[in-house]
Design a protein around this motif. Structure first.
Motif, mmCIF file in Angstrom:
data_model
loop_
_atom_site.group_PDB
_atom_site.id
_atom_site.type_symbol
_atom_site.label_atom_id
_atom_site.label_comp_id
_atom_site.label_asym_id
_atom_site.label_seq_id
_atom_site.Cartn_x
_atom_site.Cartn_y
_atom_site.Cartn_z
ATOM 1 N N GLY A 1 -12.081 -31.427 -17.668
ATOM 2 C CA GLY A 1 -13.154 -32.249 -17.116
ATOM 3 C C GLY A 1 -14.473 -31.698 -17.646
ATOM 4 O O GLY A 1 -14.616 -30.495 -17.819
ATOM 5 N N SER B 1 -17.718 -9.605 -23.396
ATOM 6 C CA SER B 1 -18.996 -8.889 -23.334
ATOM 7 C C SER B 1 -19.471 -8.735 -21.893
ATOM 8 O O SER B 1 -19.883 -7.656 -21.468
ATOM 9 N N LYS C 1 -19.016 -32.444 -18.041
ATOM 10 C CA LYS C 1 -20.236 -32.276 -17.263
ATOM 11 C C LYS C 1 -20.243 -33.104 -15.977
ATOM 12 O O LYS C 1 -20.510 -32.578 -14.895
ATOM 13 N N SER D 1 -13.886 -19.732 -17.877
ATOM 14 C CA SER D 1 -14.176 -20.057 -19.272
ATOM 15 C C SER D 1 -12.896 -20.480 -19.987
ATOM 16 O O SER D 1 -11.778 -20.141 -19.548
ATOM 17 N N ASP E 1 -17.147 -18.434 -24.787
ATOM 18 C CA ASP E 1 -15.986 -18.173 -25.656
ATOM 19 C C ASP E 1 -15.445 -16.774 -25.372
ATOM 20 O O ASP E 1 -16.007 -16.045 -24.535
ATOM 21 N N LYS F 1 -19.082 -27.250 -30.890
ATOM 22 C CA LYS F 1 -18.717 -25.861 -31.273
ATOM 23 C C LYS F 1 -17.638 -25.300 -30.344
ATOM 24 O O LYS F 1 -16.773 -24.529 -30.763
ATOM 25 N N ILE G 1 -23.970 -25.783 -19.482
ATOM 26 C CA ILE G 1 -23.727 -27.160 -19.042
ATOM 27 C C ILE G 1 -22.814 -27.179 -17.824
ATOM 28 O O ILE G 1 -23.073 -27.822 -16.816
ATOM 29 N N ALA H 1 -22.226 -33.194 -23.679
ATOM 30 C CA ALA H 1 -21.526 -32.908 -22.427
ATOM 31 C C ALA H 1 -20.538 -31.785 -22.698
ATOM 32 O O ALA H 1 -20.379 -30.863 -21.902
ATOM 33 N N PHE H 2 -19.853 -31.880 -23.842
ATOM 34 C CA PHE H 2 -18.931 -30.845 -24.295
ATOM 35 C C PHE H 2 -19.297 -30.508 -25.741
ATOM 36 O O PHE H 2 -18.982 -31.250 -26.652
ATOM 37 N N GLY I 1 -23.078 -17.270 -15.816
ATOM 38 C CA GLY I 1 -23.032 -18.280 -16.871
ATOM 39 C C GLY I 1 -23.473 -19.633 -16.374
ATOM 40 O O GLY I 1 -22.733 -20.307 -15.649
ATOM 41 N N ASN J 1 -27.428 -15.240 -15.596
ATOM 42 C CA ASN J 1 -27.259 -15.876 -16.890
ATOM 43 C C ASN J 1 -27.875 -14.964 -17.952
ATOM 44 O O ASN J 1 -28.894 -14.297 -17.675
ATOM 45 N N LYS K 1 -32.860 -19.358 -16.994
ATOM 46 C CA LYS K 1 -32.032 -20.505 -16.583
ATOM 47 C C LYS K 1 -31.617 -20.415 -15.117
ATOM 48 O O LYS K 1 -31.113 -21.378 -14.536
HETATM 49 N N1 LIG Z 1 -18.845 -28.626 -21.500
HETATM 50 C C1 LIG Z 1 -17.625 -29.038 -21.158
HETATM 51 O O1 LIG Z 1 -17.343 -30.266 -21.086
HETATM 52 C C2 LIG Z 1 -16.560 -28.061 -20.833
HETATM 53 C C3 LIG Z 1 -16.629 -26.731 -21.232
HETATM 54 N N2 LIG Z 1 -15.606 -25.874 -20.889
HETATM 55 C C4 LIG Z 1 -15.654 -24.459 -21.273
HETATM 56 O O2 LIG Z 1 -16.530 -23.827 -20.343
HETATM 57 C C5 LIG Z 1 -17.248 -22.769 -20.974
HETATM 58 C C6 LIG Z 1 -18.745 -23.037 -20.857
HETATM 59 O O3 LIG Z 1 -18.974 -24.276 -21.491
HETATM 60 P P1 LIG Z 1 -20.431 -24.941 -21.452
HETATM 61 O O4 LIG Z 1 -21.049 -24.721 -20.127
HETATM 62 O O5 LIG Z 1 -20.264 -26.325 -21.968
HETATM 63 O O6 LIG Z 1 -21.187 -24.052 -22.557
HETATM 64 P P2 LIG Z 1 -22.745 -23.797 -22.808
HETATM 65 O O7 LIG Z 1 -22.838 -23.493 -24.260
HETATM 66 O O8 LIG Z 1 -23.562 -24.860 -22.210
HETATM 67 O O9 LIG Z 1 -23.007 -22.453 -21.964
HETATM 68 C C7 LIG Z 1 -22.422 -21.255 -22.407
HETATM 69 C C8 LIG Z 1 -22.747 -20.155 -21.402
HETATM 70 O O10 LIG Z 1 -22.242 -18.929 -21.915
HETATM 71 C C9 LIG Z 1 -23.330 -18.000 -21.985
HETATM 72 N N3 LIG Z 1 -23.133 -17.071 -23.099
HETATM 73 C C10 LIG Z 1 -22.900 -17.372 -24.394
HETATM 74 N N4 LIG Z 1 -22.754 -16.238 -25.123
HETATM 75 C C11 LIG Z 1 -22.913 -15.190 -24.249
HETATM 76 C C12 LIG Z 1 -22.863 -13.779 -24.375
HETATM 77 N N5 LIG Z 1 -22.615 -13.211 -25.550
HETATM 78 N N6 LIG Z 1 -23.059 -13.028 -23.261
HETATM 79 C C13 LIG Z 1 -23.291 -13.610 -22.062
HETATM 80 N N7 LIG Z 1 -23.340 -14.957 -21.862
HETATM 81 C C14 LIG Z 1 -23.155 -15.728 -22.961
HETATM 82 C C15 LIG Z 1 -24.566 -18.836 -22.177
HETATM 83 O O11 LIG Z 1 -25.711 -18.073 -21.856
HETATM 84 P P3 LIG Z 1 -27.165 -18.513 -22.446
HETATM 85 O O12 LIG Z 1 -27.656 -19.574 -21.520
HETATM 86 O O13 LIG Z 1 -27.981 -17.254 -22.380
HETATM 87 O O14 LIG Z 1 -26.940 -18.987 -23.866
HETATM 88 C C16 LIG Z 1 -24.258 -19.958 -21.199
HETATM 89 O O15 LIG Z 1 -24.499 -19.545 -19.882
HETATM 90 C C17 LIG Z 1 -16.744 -22.734 -22.421
HETATM 91 O O16 LIG Z 1 -15.687 -21.798 -22.521
HETATM 92 C C18 LIG Z 1 -16.211 -24.147 -22.644
HETATM 93 O O17 LIG Z 1 -15.223 -24.193 -23.663
HETATM 94 C C19 LIG Z 1 -14.539 -26.262 -20.120
HETATM 95 C C20 LIG Z 1 -14.443 -27.553 -19.708
HETATM 96 C C21 LIG Z 1 -15.410 -28.547 -20.069
#
Ligand SMILES: NC(=O)C1=CN([C@@H]2O[C@H](COP(=O)(O)OP(=O)(O)OC[C@H]3O[C@@H](n4cnc5c(N)ncnc54)[C@H](OP(=O)(O)O)[C@@H]3O)[C@@H](O)[C@H]2O)C=CC1
Ligand SMILES: O=CCCC(=O)O
Length: 293
Positions: free
Chosen positions: A122, A72, A124, A94, A66, A234, A10, A230-231, A7, A30, A35
């Motif tokens: 925290g 998955s 990005k 996650s 999520d 959705k 961000i 950054a966050f 994964g 990923n 990516k």
């Molecule tokens: N952004 C933030 O500030 C923070 C986020 N989080 C949590 O961290 C997690 C990641 O957040 P963030 O990096 O911002 O999210 P992004 O939307 O930037 O990235 C999501 C990641 O999940 C992957 N993904 C989505 N659906 C699937 C799937 N069905 N099968 C496999 N991979 C999948 C995406 O792959 P692809 O590139 O192919 O779409 C991508 O690598 C989330 O749970 C979020 O709530 C926690 C703290 C802070």
């Protein structure tokens, strides 16, 4: 130490890059494989599937959007379960609900592997700077093994005991954060609609008892209408939804969180889901007062 990383969104991209910069050997995967190239340029190797990464690495971290994505990657074809086993650890960072964590934990343990949930607080920049707060729960021995990696990824790690406690703590924290963002948005809208300078409101807030890094960071960008994610909104709404479900399970009334979730849902319905979660202001401003045409 060799670590797999599933994964590269961000957060995952920033976290994996941090590990590489600190000398960890990192194998990345990923869903959108292209990516991975940015991490390859930093020295990562690529695993063609989650199973390939787990086969290669003793420890594998996941950072996925999520519950559906987290499940998955583990249960689908070429998923984690195909290669997890004795001596291997899987660490899902996650933000998901406790039930998702428990389902993954049981499946991993049935195959002889160890599981740790370790969601983070925290965004990005703390991810880039290794300043996350790690909220871990599950296998204590795996937690101890992961401390060198956690020390690179974060400024503080908590071990919160049994599976689910990390997920629940994270959801409570983000429920508060989402509700605070709604309060800030309503405050900015009220100031703007009652003849006050919203920037002055931010200045006053930053000098008082409720000063906080989130208001200090997001306030000015809201006033500029700048919502680079950054966050993503959705994900904040997902967290509100999961937190409200946790409240239902425990008969905890949360009218503020429920109202805040409605604003985030409205924002998603308006196509703002991929913007930063602070874009909820655009919904609240739009519902605002007298100067709305
Ligand atoms: N952004 C933030 O500030 C923070 C986020 N989080 C949590 O961290 C997690 C990641 O957040 P963030 O990096 O911002 O999210 P992004 O939307 O930037 O990235 C999501 C990641 O999940 C992957 N993904 C989505 N659906 C699937 C799937 N069905 N099968 C496999 N991979 C999948 C995406 O792959 P692809 O590139 O192919 O779409 C991508 O690598 C989330 O749970 C979020 O709530 C926690 C703290 C802070
Ligand atoms: O889950 C994301 C939270 C973002 C933050 O803690 O700033």
């Amino acid at each position: 130490m060799e670590v797999g990383f599933l994964g590269l969104g961000i957060m995952g991209k920033a976290m994996a890059a941090n590990l590489i910069r600190h000398g960890f050997r990192v194998t990345v995967w990923n869903r959108t494989l292209s990516k991975c190239q940015e991490l390859v340029a930093l020295g990562a190797t690529v695993g063609e599937t989650p199973a390939a990464v787990v086969a290669k690495c003793r420890y594998t971290i996941a950072m996925l959007s999520d519950p559906s994505a987290a499940l998955s990657v583990v249960f689908d074809k070429d998923g984690v379960l195909e290669q997890i086993g004795d001596g291997k650890g899987y660490v899902d960072m996650s933000t998901v609900d406790a039930a998702t964590s428990s389902k993954i934990s049981e499946a991993v343990k049935q195959r002889g592997g160890a599981f740790l949930e370790a969601p983070v607080s925290g965004s990005k920049k703390p991810a880039e700077d290794g300043q996350l707060v790690i909220l871990a729960a599950g296998d204590k021995a795996l937690y101890d093994d992961m401390v060198p990696a956690f020390d690179v990824l974060g400024k503080k790690s908590f071990f919160l005991g049994e599976i689910g406690n990390g997920a629940k703590m994270k959801l409570v924290v983000n429920m508060i954060m989402g509700s605070m963002m709604n309060a800030l948005s309503e405050g900015l809208s009220l100031a703007d609609n009652s003849g006050l300078n919203p920037q002055t409101l931010l200045d006053v807030l930053d000098l008082g008892a409720i000063a906080n890094p989130m208001f200090r960071l997001k306030g000015p960008s809201i006033l500029k209408g700048s919502y680079n994610p950054a966050f993503p909104l959705k994900h904040q709404q997902k967290d509100m939804r999961l937190a409200l479900s946790l409240g239902d399970e425990n008969a905890v009334a949360m009218p503020v969180a429920a109202a805040s979730n409605e604003a985030f849902k409205k924002a998603r319905s308006l196509g703002l889901g991929d913007l930063d979660f602070s874009a909820v202001y655009e919904v609240i401003k739009g519902a605002g007062g007298s100067n709305q045409a």
